[in-house]
Scaffold this motif. Structure first.
Motif, short mmCIF file in Angstrom:
data_model
loop_
_atom_site.label_atom_id
_atom_site.label_comp_id
_atom_site.label_asym_id
_atom_site.label_seq_id
_atom_site.Cartn_x
_atom_site.Cartn_y
_atom_site.Cartn_z
N PRO A 29 0.80 -1.24 0.00
CA PRO A 29 0.00 0.00 0.00
C PRO A 29 0.83 1.28 0.00
O PRO A 29 0.47 2.26 -0.65
CB PRO A 29 -0.83 -0.13 1.28
N ALA A 30 1.94 1.28 0.73
CA ALA A 30 2.75 2.50 0.81
C ALA A 30 3.39 2.83 -0.53
O ALA A 30 3.66 4.01 -0.81
CB ALA A 30 3.83 2.33 1.88
N ILE A 31 3.64 1.82 -1.36
CA ILE A 31 4.25 2.04 -2.67
C ILE A 31 3.18 2.30 -3.72
O ILE A 31 3.29 3.20 -4.55
CB ILE A 31 5.11 0.84 -3.09
N LEU A 32 2.10 1.49 -3.67
CA LEU A 32 1.04 1.57 -4.68
C LEU A 32 0.41 2.96 -4.73
O LEU A 32 0.05 3.45 -5.79
CB LEU A 32 -0.04 0.52 -4.37
N CYS A 33 0.29 3.62 -3.58
CA CYS A 33 -0.44 4.90 -3.50
C CYS A 33 0.49 6.10 -3.49
O CYS A 33 0.07 7.19 -3.09
CB CYS A 33 -1.30 4.91 -2.23
N SER A 34 1.73 5.92 -3.91
CA SER A 34 2.72 6.99 -3.78
C SER A 34 2.35 8.25 -4.58
O SER A 34 2.85 9.33 -4.27
CB SER A 34 4.10 6.49 -4.21
N ALA A 35 1.50 8.11 -5.59
CA ALA A 35 1.10 9.29 -6.37
C ALA A 35 0.26 10.26 -5.55
O ALA A 35 0.10 11.42 -5.92
CB ALA A 35 0.32 8.86 -7.61
N PHE A 36 -0.28 9.80 -4.42
CA PHE A 36 -1.16 10.63 -3.61
C PHE A 36 -0.55 10.87 -2.23
O PHE A 36 -1.27 11.08 -1.25
CB PHE A 36 -2.54 9.96 -3.45
N VAL A 37 0.75 10.82 -2.13
CA VAL A 37 1.42 10.87 -0.84
C VAL A 37 1.08 12.14 -0.06
O VAL A 37 1.02 12.11 1.17
CB VAL A 37 2.95 10.72 -1.03
N SER A 38 0.82 13.23 -0.74
CA SER A 38 0.58 14.49 -0.03
C SER A 38 -0.89 14.75 0.27
O SER A 38 -1.20 15.67 1.03
CB SER A 38 1.14 15.66 -0.86
N THR A 39 -1.82 13.94 -0.29
CA THR A 39 -3.25 14.24 -0.14
C THR A 39 -4.05 13.12 0.51
O THR A 39 -5.12 13.36 1.05
CB THR A 39 -3.89 14.54 -1.51
N LEU A 40 -3.59 11.87 0.45
CA LEU A 40 -4.39 10.73 0.90
C LEU A 40 -4.62 10.78 2.41
O LEU A 40 -3.68 10.93 3.19
CB LEU A 40 -3.68 9.42 0.53
N THR A 41 -5.90 10.64 2.81
CA THR A 41 -6.25 10.64 4.23
C THR A 41 -6.87 9.33 4.69
O THR A 41 -6.87 9.03 5.88
CB THR A 41 -7.24 11.77 4.56
N GLU A 42 -7.44 8.55 3.73
CA GLU A 42 -8.11 7.29 4.11
C GLU A 42 -7.84 6.24 3.05
O GLU A 42 -7.99 6.49 1.86
CB GLU A 42 -9.62 7.52 4.28
N LEU A 43 -7.47 5.03 3.51
CA LEU A 43 -7.13 3.94 2.60
C LEU A 43 -7.73 2.64 3.10
O LEU A 43 -7.56 2.27 4.26
CB LEU A 43 -5.61 3.80 2.49
#
Length: 510
Positions: free
Chosen positions: A183-197
């Protein structure tokens, strides 16, 4: 728009505000008719129809939606904010038109849900590429998807939910490729905005991300399906989590029990070392999950509220005992089989003094399974619940206590059903109608009550809550609720303390 009376027309023109009111309170057919009168009302009608989430549940519904767009001008889709696309495979023509409409007209869409993403994308991969090119998407749900890459997305997602059609296929990947799906790698495009996963991560061996190069400063909620979680990687990537949920399959697969002990010991040691290095999570307010999953996480930090899903074996209580020792929650919420109540006395009685002092609120949901309901000898509900008083006598700081007793049965016959509301097992109305069989209909067969049902019906919740109040003087509020049965509705008794410390009891039946 000219709403003045026209002397050339046999009908007076309606005021603009009146037409808007008609659209707001009319059905979709009425709104469509009013929209066809002029461009101004077409725009206002589009706002009304698209202000709520749009649900599309079939290929035919998708085609109907695309026809609506064609008739009422594609520009109206700029008002669309939320779309649930609950369809599988679609025709090439429909997919092509939808892809074009998605890119050209739905540029303002903020929430998109695709429950059957694997089927939807399988034959038309360009649709996934089209979603990646949306710029203002903030909430994305992709369920039952195949292999997935999100690095090319232009949107800066705030919430993301991902589940895989064949999660075991990820276990066959090599370490390098498998790590991409962490998950930490897959979602790296949203590193500055993601709040819920909310995400599945099924890598059991290899591809372990001990420390991710990405840190998500705004991530607050994580729902993780992972049978063998290496916690350190999540700690370093999501340092400011406030809500964490872990889901595993261990409670459903008995042959994993011994194996989970061996690998669990290794994981806990690996993860505890990482906890000491990183300092652990410091902002956690709520942690929930099954007992094996919580045990494997091995958190060593304070958690305000701990929620534990269904427990049915003694091993679950043993695992929970270790978890409580490590997190020392203030609020404990747990669900268990009534068969575990004999062991709860030992479980709560052996709790470390620090854990006992930390607990201020406790909620226990006890379920009685169908096999126990139909047991030939039955369960003595009063006898089973009597252990609760003894278990809580030492909990001097406990101020709030809830106990909910629930009968689990696939089918509960309804006696004397004529003229009564049909309700679901949980008590919520299923339909707004009454059961009215024909006059000559045969009466419904109602089998005799089982011994367990008789015990459930005769159990006295008022006496129980009074004894509990006497056993735990620190309690300020306590409630016991008995769920619906064949012979009675929901029963509950509430205890509150007056200013002089006296117990006040209130009863309620539904």
């Amino acid at each position: 728009m000219d709403t003045k009376h026209s002397f050339d027309s046999p009908h007076p023109a309606l005021n603009y505000d009146v037409l808007l009111a008609i659209m707001r309170h009319g059905d979709k057919q009425t709104v469509n008719r009013v929209m066809s009168t002029c461009s101004t009302l077409r725009r206002e009608g589009a706002k009304l129809l698209l202000s709520d989430p749009v649900f599309i549940s079939s290929d035919a519904a998708l085609q109907s939606f695309l026809r609506f767009v064609t008739v009422h001008n594609e520009i109206s889709l700029r008002y669309l904010r939320a779309l649930r696309l609950d369809v599988g495979a679609v025709s090439a023509e429909t997919a092509s038109l939808f892809g074009r409409v998605l890119l050209v007209c739905m540029y303002n869409i903020e929430t998109l849900s695709v429950p059957h993403a694997g089927l939807f994308f399988a034959s038309h991969p360009f649709l996934q590429a089209a979603i990646c090119r949306l710029r203002y998407l903030r909430n994305l749900t992709l369920q039952h998807v195949g292999k997935l890459k999100l690095t090319g997305m232009l949107s800066r997602l705030v919430t993301l939910e991902v589940s895989y059609a064949e999660p075991e296929s990820l276990d066959a990947m090599g370490d390098l490729e498998g790590a991409i799906y962490h998950p930490a790698i897959l979602c790296s495009a949203f590193v500055s905005t993601l709040t819920e996963l909310r995400i599945q991560h099924t890598r059991r061996y290899g591809a372990v991300v001990v420390q991710s190069p990405f840190v998500y400063p705004r991530m607050r909620r994580l729902v993780l399906e992972d049978d063998w979680p290496y916690t350190v990687g999540y700690m370093t990537s999501f340092p400011k989590l406030t809500h964490l949920t872990i889901k595993t399959t261990h409670r459903f697969v008995p042959n994993l029990r011994e194996r989970s002990f061996d690998l669990g010991a290794h994981l806990r040691m690996n993860r505890h070392t990482g906890t000491i290095v990183t300092g652990g999570w410091t902002c956690l307010e709520e942690v929930s999950g099954d007992a094996p999953g919580l045990h494997l996480l091995g958190l060593r930090c304070h958690v305000r509220q701990l929620r534990v899903s269904s427990m049915s074996e003694m091993i679950h209580l043993e695992q929970l005992h270790e978890v409580l020792h490590d997190v020392r929650p203030e609020v404990l919420d747990m669900t268990m089989s009534i068969r575990l109540l004999d062991d709860v006395t030992i479980f709560l009685g052996d709790m470390e003094p620090d854990v006992v002092r930390s607990l201020t609120s406790m909620r226990i949901v006890i379920y009685i399974e169908e096999a126990d309901i139909g047991d030939e000898y039955g369960l003595d509900i009063t006898n089973y619940l009597s252990v609760v008083h003894e278990s809580l006598e030492e909990y001097d700081h406990l101020q709030t206590f809830e106990l909910h007793l629930v009968l689990l049965a696939d089918y509960v016959p309804i006696a004397n059903a004529v003229g009564t509301n049909l309700r679901t097992q949980t008590g919520a109305p299923a339909i707004n109608a009454t059961i009215s069989p024909p006059p000559l209909a045969a009466p419904m067969y109602n089998p005799p009550l089982s011994p367990t049902e008789v015990s459930y019906m005769t159990f006295d919740p008022r006496a129980f809550i009074k004894e509990l109040g006497d056993a735990v003087p620190a309690l300020r509020n306590a409630i016991i609720t008995l769920g619906r049965s064949r012979t009675s509705g929901i029963r509950s008794v509430l205890l509150t303390r007056g200013q002089d410390g006296s117990a006040i009891l209130k009863e309620r039946s539904m």
